[in-house]
Design an enzyme around this catalytic site. Structure first.
Site, PDB file in Angstrom:
ATOM      1  N   TYR A  33    -106.548  52.680  93.535  1.00 39.74           N
ATOM      2  CA  TYR A  33    -107.980  52.194  93.660  1.00 39.74           C
ATOM      3  C   TYR A  33    -108.277  50.596  93.608  1.00 39.74           C
ATOM      4  CZ  TYR A  33    -111.460  52.570  90.653  1.00 39.74           C
ATOM      5  OH  TYR A  33    -112.466  52.216  89.571  1.00 39.74           O
ATOM      6  N   ARG A  52    -102.500  43.650  91.661  1.00 41.55           N
ATOM      7  CA  ARG A  52    -102.574  44.507  90.500  1.00 41.55           C
ATOM      8  C   ARG A  52    -102.882  46.136  91.173  1.00 41.55           C
ATOM      9  NH1 ARG A  52    -108.882  45.157  87.355  1.00 41.55           N
ATOM     10  NH2 ARG A  52    -109.451  45.335  89.831  1.00 41.55           N
ATOM     11  N   ARG A 100     -99.701  71.913  98.162  1.00 38.19           N
ATOM     12  CA  ARG A 100    -101.039  71.589  96.490  1.00 38.19           C
ATOM     13  C   ARG A 100     -99.278  72.368  95.352  1.00 38.19           C
ATOM     14  NH1 ARG A 100    -102.979  73.619  92.117  1.00 38.19           N
ATOM     15  NH2 ARG A 100    -104.246  72.134  91.217  1.00 38.19           N
ATOM     16  N   HIS A 102     -98.188  70.825  91.389  1.00 38.06           N
ATOM     17  CA  HIS A 102     -98.205  69.620  90.330  1.00 38.06           C
ATOM     18  C   HIS A 102     -97.077  68.581  90.748  1.00 38.06           C
ATOM     19  CE1 HIS A 102    -101.049  71.969  88.126  1.00 38.06           C
ATOM     20  NE2 HIS A 102    -101.528  71.018  87.685  1.00 38.06           N
ATOM     21  N   LYS A 147    -105.179  51.507  87.357  1.00 37.06           N
ATOM     22  CA  LYS A 147    -106.809  51.951  87.933  1.00 37.06           C
ATOM     23  C   LYS A 147    -106.680  52.939  89.061  1.00 37.06           C
ATOM     24  CE  LYS A 147    -110.352  49.152  90.723  1.00 37.06           C
ATOM     25  NZ  LYS A 147    -111.309  49.380  89.674  1.00 37.06           N
ATOM     26  N   GLU A 179    -114.586  48.367  76.160  1.00 38.00           N
ATOM     27  CA  GLU A 179    -114.677  48.117  77.359  1.00 38.00           C
ATOM     28  C   GLU A 179    -115.938  48.761  78.344  1.00 38.00           C
ATOM     29  OE1 GLU A 179    -111.980  48.206  80.743  1.00 38.00           O
ATOM     30  OE2 GLU A 179    -111.423  50.182  80.234  1.00 38.00           O
ATOM     31  N   LEU A 203    -109.312  49.069  81.467  1.00 37.36           N
ATOM     32  CA  LEU A 203    -108.416  48.366  82.874  1.00 37.36           C
ATOM     33  C   LEU A 203    -108.515  46.459  83.035  1.00 37.36           C
ATOM     34  CD1 LEU A 203    -107.938  49.184  85.593  1.00 37.36           C
ATOM     35  CD2 LEU A 203    -110.114  48.103  85.980  1.00 37.36           C
TER      36      LEU A 203
HETATM   37  N1  PLP Z   1    -112.885  48.296  83.278  1.00 43.07           N
HETATM   38  C1  PLP Z   1    -112.914  49.414  84.429  1.00 43.07           C
HETATM   39  C2  PLP Z   1    -112.909  50.525  83.157  1.00 43.07           C
HETATM   40  C3  PLP Z   1    -113.443  49.018  85.630  1.00 43.07           C
HETATM   41  O1  PLP Z   1    -113.211  50.154  86.296  1.00 43.07           O
HETATM   42  C4  PLP Z   1    -113.982  48.090  86.028  1.00 43.07           C
HETATM   43  C5  PLP Z   1    -113.665  47.867  87.959  1.00 43.07           C
HETATM   44  O2  PLP Z   1    -113.954  48.316  88.445  1.00 43.07           O
HETATM   45  C6  PLP Z   1    -113.406  46.857  84.984  1.00 43.07           C
HETATM   46  C7  PLP Z   1    -113.784  46.854  83.923  1.00 43.07           C
HETATM   47  C8  PLP Z   1    -113.747  45.197  86.043  1.00 43.07           C
HETATM   48  O3  PLP Z   1    -112.646  44.764  86.937  1.00 43.07           O
HETATM   49  P1  PLP Z   1    -112.673  43.644  87.898  1.00 43.07           P
HETATM   50  O4  PLP Z   1    -113.529  42.393  87.154  1.00 43.07           O
HETATM   51  O5  PLP Z   1    -110.853  43.727  88.161  1.00 43.07           O
HETATM   52  O6  PLP Z   1    -113.475  44.619  88.835  1.00 43.07           O
END
Ligand code: PLP
Length: 286
Positions: A33, A52, A100, A102, A147, A179, A203
Site C-alpha cells: 500500500y 516506493r 486459498r 499459501h 510497505k 522507528e 520503512l
Molecule cells: N515508518 C512506518 C512504520 C510507517 O508506517 C510510516 C508511514 O506509514 C512511516 C515510517 C513514514 O513513511 P512516510 O513518510 O512515507 O509516510
C-alpha cells in the site's frame, strides 16, 4: 465533497462491498500500500510514493499492472470527483483473487483499490508544544522496508501508545531505536540529526527522505544515518517523528523522560517551517 473509492480504474462508493472472499490481501495480507497526502487538491510527493510502491511490488513479486502515469491519473480523478481539498489517498494492490493456498497461484491478476478521504488537521497544540511517546519492543518481521499490508506489529504497538495516552510508540530492536509505529524517528544532538539507517529494519519514509535530502541541507544541518540506543536519546537536545500524515511532530517526552529541556527545539521548529514551505511550493492553490 464526498469520500470515494476506486477499483481498478473505476470510481465506486466507498461503502460498496467489493472485496472478494478469496482476495489474497483479505486472506493473507498479501499486498502492498501507499498513502499520499492531498493539499489544496494536489498530491504531495506523488512521484517518490509511486517509486516506493513499485519497489514494494517487486520485492513481493507482485506484477505491476498499472503504469506510474495511470496511477497518477487515478489520483487526479479521485481528487476531481471527490472535490476534497485537504485529504489523503490510500492505495493498495493485492496479489489478486484465487482459491486459498499459501504459494503464489498460477493464474492471478493483481487488484488495485484506492480511496480518498478528507484529512483532519493535526492537533495544533502538539505541533506547537510537542507530543509524548513511549518506548516499545519492535516485534515486527525482518522486511520492514516493504510497505506491506501486514501491519500487526505496528497496530499492536500503536494500540499500546493509544492506551498509554501518548501520540506514538517508538520501537527498539536489539537495543537500538528503529522507528515509530507509523513514523520515522529523528533526534538532534549538538546540531546533528541522527536517524536509523535505511535497511530492512525500517520503512524508509518519504518524509524521512525529504527531511534528509531537502530540508536539512537547506538549513545546513548534517544528517547521520546511524543506529542509537535509548540511553543516547537521554542525552539529545531534540526529537521528532515524521510521516506523510504526521508531517513533522516534535517529541518532548518518551516513557515519562523529558527530551532535552522538554520544549520544542530550534532545529525541529525550523524543519517544520521548511516542510510547510515545501508543501506551499509543491501544492499551490489551483
Ligand atoms: N515508518 C512506518 C512504520 C510507517 O508506517 C510510516 C508511514 O506509514 C512511516 C515510517 C513514514 O513513511 P512516510 O513518510 O512515507 O509516510
Amino acid at each position: 465533497m464526498r469520500e470515494l473509492g476506486l477499483v481498478d480504474g473505476k470510481i465506486v462508493d466507498l461503502m460498496e462491498p467489493i472485496v472478494a472472499m478469496e482476495d489474497r490481501g483479505h486472506q493473507f495480507g498479501d499486498g502492498v500500500y501507499e498513502v499520499v497526502k492531498v493539499y489544496r487538491k494536489r498530491c504531495f510527493a506523488l512521484v517518490p510514493h509511486l517509486e516506493r510502491l513499485f519497489r514494494s511490488l517487486r520485492e513481493l513479486r507482485i506484477p505491476a499492472i498499472y503504469t506510474a502515469e495511470e496511477l497518477a491519473e487515478f489520483h487526479e480523478r479521485l481528487i476531481a470527483e471527490s472535490e476534497i481539498e485537504e485529504g489523503y489517498i490510500y492505495l493498495q494492490t493485492t496479489r489478486g483473487v484465487a482459491p486459498r493456498t499459501h504459494g503464489f497461484p498460477d493464474q492471478v491478476v493483481p487488484r488495485l483499490t484506492m480511496s480518498i478521504r478528507p484529512s483532519k488537521p493535526l492537533p495544533s497544540q502538539l505541533v506547537k508544544e510537542g507530543a509524548t511517546a513511549i518506548w516499545l519492543p519492535d516485534e515486527r518481521w525482518l522486511r520492514c522496508d516493504i510497505k506491506s499490508l501486514n501491519l500487526l506489529g505496528n497496530i499492536l504497538g500503536k494500540q499500546k501508545a493509544k492506551e498509554a495516552n501518548v501520540f506514538e510508540g517508538i520501537m527498539i530492536r536489539d537495543g537500538m531505536v528503529t522507528e515509530g509505529t507509523s513514523t520515522n524517528f529523528f533526534v538532534c544532538k549538538d546540531g546533528v540529526l541522527w536517524t536509523y539507517p535505511a535497511s530492512n529494519l525500517i520503512l524508509s519514509g518519504i518524509t524521512r527522505s525529504i527531511v534528509k535530502e531537502r530540508l536539512a541541507p537547506t538549513l545546513a544541518v548534517p544528517v547521520l544515518e546511524k543506529a542509537f540506543t535509548t540511553a543516547f536519546v537521554e542525552s539529545v537536545d531534540e526529537a521528532f517523528v515524521c510521516g506523510t500524515n504526521t508531517e513533522i511532530m516534535p517529541i518532548v517526552k518518551i516513557s515519562g523522560k523529558r527530551i532535552g529541556n522538554g520544549a520544542v527545539g530550534s532545529v525541529t521548529r525550523a524543519l517544520q517551517e521548511q516542510y510547510q514551505s515545501l508543501i506551499d511550493e509543491e501544492c499551490p492553490k489551483k
